[in-house]
Design a protein around this motif. Structure first.
Motif, PDB file in Angstrom:
ATOM      1  N   ARG A   1       0.832  -1.206   0.000  1.00  0.00           N
ATOM      2  CA  ARG A   1       0.000   0.000   0.000  1.00  0.00           C
ATOM      3  C   ARG A   1       0.868   1.257   0.000  1.00  0.00           C
ATOM      4  O   ARG A   1       0.513   2.259  -0.644  1.00  0.00           O
ATOM      5  N   ASP A   2       1.971   1.245   0.745  1.00  0.00           N
ATOM      6  CA  ASP A   2       2.890   2.388   0.706  1.00  0.00           C
ATOM      7  C   ASP A   2       3.433   2.587  -0.707  1.00  0.00           C
ATOM      8  O   ASP A   2       3.514   3.725  -1.202  1.00  0.00           O
ATOM      9  N   TYR A   3       3.823   1.498  -1.345  1.00  0.00           N
ATOM     10  CA  TYR A   3       4.315   1.557  -2.719  1.00  0.00           C
ATOM     11  C   TYR A   3       3.248   2.130  -3.652  1.00  0.00           C
ATOM     12  O   TYR A   3       3.531   3.026  -4.464  1.00  0.00           O
ATOM     13  N   GLN A   4       2.018   1.631  -3.525  1.00  0.00           N
ATOM     14  CA  GLN A   4       0.933   2.113  -4.383  1.00  0.00           C
ATOM     15  C   GLN A   4       0.696   3.609  -4.192  1.00  0.00           C
ATOM     16  O   GLN A   4       0.525   4.351  -5.168  1.00  0.00           O
ATOM     17  N   LEU A   5       0.669   4.046  -2.931  1.00  0.00           N
ATOM     18  CA  LEU A   5       0.419   5.463  -2.664  1.00  0.00           C
ATOM     19  C   LEU A   5       1.551   6.325  -3.211  1.00  0.00           C
ATOM     20  O   LEU A   5       1.301   7.395  -3.793  1.00  0.00           O
ATOM     21  N   GLY A   6       2.782   5.868  -3.035  1.00  0.00           N
ATOM     22  CA  GLY A   6       3.916   6.628  -3.561  1.00  0.00           C
ATOM     23  C   GLY A   6       3.845   6.780  -5.066  1.00  0.00           C
ATOM     24  O   GLY A   6       4.047   7.879  -5.608  1.00  0.00           O
TER      25      GLY A   6
ATOM     26  N   GLU B   1       0.246  11.504 -10.107  1.00  0.00           N
ATOM     27  CA  GLU B   1      -0.713  12.613 -10.053  1.00  0.00           C
ATOM     28  C   GLU B   1       0.000  13.959 -10.072  1.00  0.00           C
ATOM     29  O   GLU B   1      -0.503  14.925 -10.661  1.00  0.00           O
ATOM     30  N   GLY B   2       1.165  14.034  -9.449  1.00  0.00           N
ATOM     31  CA  GLY B   2       1.951  15.269  -9.507  1.00  0.00           C
ATOM     32  C   GLY B   2       2.334  15.614 -10.938  1.00  0.00           C
ATOM     33  O   GLY B   2       2.249  16.776 -11.365  1.00  0.00           O
ATOM     34  N   GLU B   3       2.748  14.608 -11.699  1.00  0.00           N
ATOM     35  CA  GLU B   3       3.077  14.837 -13.110  1.00  0.00           C
ATOM     36  C   GLU B   3       1.839  15.241 -13.899  1.00  0.00           C
ATOM     37  O   GLU B   3       1.905  16.158 -14.738  1.00  0.00           O
ATOM     38  N   ASP B   4       0.727  14.554 -13.641  1.00  0.00           N
ATOM     39  CA  ASP B   4      -0.512  14.879 -14.358  1.00  0.00           C
ATOM     40  C   ASP B   4      -0.922  16.330 -14.148  1.00  0.00           C
ATOM     41  O   ASP B   4      -1.357  17.012 -15.090  1.00  0.00           O
ATOM     42  N   GLU B   5      -0.795  16.805 -12.919  1.00  0.00           N
ATOM     43  CA  GLU B   5      -1.277  18.145 -12.576  1.00  0.00           C
ATOM     44  C   GLU B   5      -0.254  19.245 -12.837  1.00  0.00           C
ATOM     45  O   GLU B   5      -0.629  20.372 -13.188  1.00  0.00           O
ATOM     46  N   LEU B   6       1.029  18.924 -12.670  1.00  0.00           N
ATOM     47  CA  LEU B   6       2.048  19.982 -12.638  1.00  0.00           C
ATOM     48  C   LEU B   6       3.072  19.929 -13.763  1.00  0.00           C
ATOM     49  O   LEU B   6       3.757  20.920 -14.006  1.00  0.00           O
TER      50      LEU B   6
ATOM     51  N   GLU C   1       9.056  24.829 -11.189  1.00  0.00           N
ATOM     52  CA  GLU C   1       8.035  23.866 -11.609  1.00  0.00           C
ATOM     53  C   GLU C   1       8.481  22.437 -11.308  1.00  0.00           C
ATOM     54  O   GLU C   1       7.690  21.607 -10.851  1.00  0.00           O
ATOM     55  N   TRP C   2       9.744  22.166 -11.546  1.00  0.00           N
ATOM     56  CA  TRP C   2      10.260  20.826 -11.265  1.00  0.00           C
ATOM     57  C   TRP C   2      10.202  20.539  -9.758  1.00  0.00           C
ATOM     58  O   TRP C   2       9.797  19.453  -9.338  1.00  0.00           O
ATOM     59  N   GLY C   3      10.557  21.521  -8.965  1.00  0.00           N
ATOM     60  CA  GLY C   3      10.504  21.356  -7.515  1.00  0.00           C
ATOM     61  C   GLY C   3       9.102  21.142  -6.983  1.00  0.00           C
ATOM     62  O   GLY C   3       8.910  20.504  -5.940  1.00  0.00           O
ATOM     63  N   SER C   4       8.100  21.658  -7.702  1.00  0.00           N
ATOM     64  CA  SER C   4       6.722  21.511  -7.239  1.00  0.00           C
ATOM     65  C   SER C   4       6.273  20.054  -7.252  1.00  0.00           C
ATOM     66  O   SER C   4       5.329  19.686  -6.531  1.00  0.00           O
ATOM     67  N   LEU C   5       6.934  19.199  -8.039  1.00  0.00           N
ATOM     68  CA  LEU C   5       6.576  17.778  -8.060  1.00  0.00           C
ATOM     69  C   LEU C   5       6.837  17.143  -6.699  1.00  0.00           C
ATOM     70  O   LEU C   5       6.008  16.399  -6.167  1.00  0.00           O
TER      71      LEU C   5
ATOM     72  N   GLU D   1       7.108  18.799  -3.881  1.00  0.00           N
ATOM     73  CA  GLU D   1       6.218  19.446  -2.907  1.00  0.00           C
ATOM     74  C   GLU D   1       4.833  18.800  -2.922  1.00  0.00           C
ATOM     75  O   GLU D   1       4.204  18.628  -1.877  1.00  0.00           O
ATOM     76  N   HIS D   2       4.362  18.441  -4.108  1.00  0.00           N
ATOM     77  CA  HIS D   2       3.055  17.777  -4.239  1.00  0.00           C
ATOM     78  C   HIS D   2       3.071  16.433  -3.519  1.00  0.00           C
ATOM     79  O   HIS D   2       2.121  16.093  -2.799  1.00  0.00           O
ATOM     80  N   LEU D   3       4.142  15.680  -3.697  1.00  0.00           N
ATOM     81  CA  LEU D   3       4.242  14.380  -3.039  1.00  0.00           C
ATOM     82  C   LEU D   3       4.214  14.535  -1.525  1.00  0.00           C
ATOM     83  O   LEU D   3       3.498  13.815  -0.824  1.00  0.00           O
ATOM     84  N   VAL D   4       4.991  15.480  -1.018  1.00  0.00           N
ATOM     85  CA  VAL D   4       5.065  15.707   0.429  1.00  0.00           C
ATOM     86  C   VAL D   4       3.704  16.116   0.983  1.00  0.00           C
ATOM     87  O   VAL D   4       3.266  15.643   2.037  1.00  0.00           O
TER      88      VAL D   4
END
Length: 213
Positions: free
Chosen positions: A45-50, A56-61, A147-151, A153-156
């Motif tokens: 589940r941790d792997y899946q969420l990661g 999703e970060g790539e999709d959005e940002l 923009e690259w750094g925002s990926l 930040e989204h994960l965190v």
């Protein structure tokens, strides 16, 4: 000036390794061993969420600004989007297969999950290979450092703190000394302290338990 996208290659390394190990770890659980199944299911589940939050970060940002700035290469970005949808479909399949197996550690449920994980890994590897070959050079040319750094930040922002410690450990595991130093250098000093004092020993205990077999 180009953006250094090597950190994503390091992250992908962890997804490649764990998607391979999870097939073997699930397959090795004896029928009825619900305690062992629970350990592997939690890690899965941790792997899946990661992976879900990473994509999703790539999709959005990442995809929107790239599509706004490229012309002939737009088909690369659109191909990445389509690959994300296929990976997401395999994760949805895992969403039902994991709890079905973990509930009783049945042999049939185990075999169903192993097959789902193998299919997931095949789709994921196709995507990661293509992304590193075609998309990352494009991102390096057209995406800003912010923009690259925002990926990251989204994960965190979208991952529970304890799960973040596990994911960070997974990423650091096969990083060479220079890569490890670079990944740690972008963390605020207090966060680096938390990693060294709490995260690193916690990860070591967690991964020993997961790979005990």
């Amino acid at each position: 000036m180009t953006v250094n996208t090597q950190d994503m290659v390091i992250v992908h390394r962890a997804f490649r390794r764990e998607s391979r190990l999870l097939v073997d770890l699930v397959a090795a659980v004896a029928p009825g061993d619900t305690a062992r199944a629970a350990v592997i299911a939690d890690h899965l589940r941790d792997y899946q969420l990661g992976l879900k939050n990473h994509h999703e970060g790539e999709d959005e940002l990442l995809w929107p600004p790239l599509l706004a700035r490229v012309d002939l290469e737009a088909e690369i970005v659109l191909r990445m989007e389509a690959q994300h949808e296929r990976v997401a479909a395999t994760l949805t399949r895992l969403d039902s297969a994991v709890p079905a197996w973990a509930a009783g550690a049945g042999a049939d449920e185990r075999d169903t999950l192993v097959a789902a994980l193998a299919d997931h890994r095949a789709v994921l590897l196709e995507h990661l290979d293509d992304e590193e070959t075609t998309l990352l050079p494009l991102a390096a040319q057209h995406i800003t450092e912010k923009e690259w750094g925002s990926l990251g930040e989204h994960l965190v922002a979208n991952t529970p703190k304890l799960t973040l410690l596990t994911l960070f450990g997974l990423v650091l595991e096969e990083a060479n000394p220079a890569e490890r130093a670079a990944l740690l250098s972008v963390l605020p000093a207090p966060v680096r302290g938390v990693w060294h004092i709490v995260g690193r020993p916690r990860y070591a205990r967690h991964i020993r338990r997961v790979r005990a077999a």
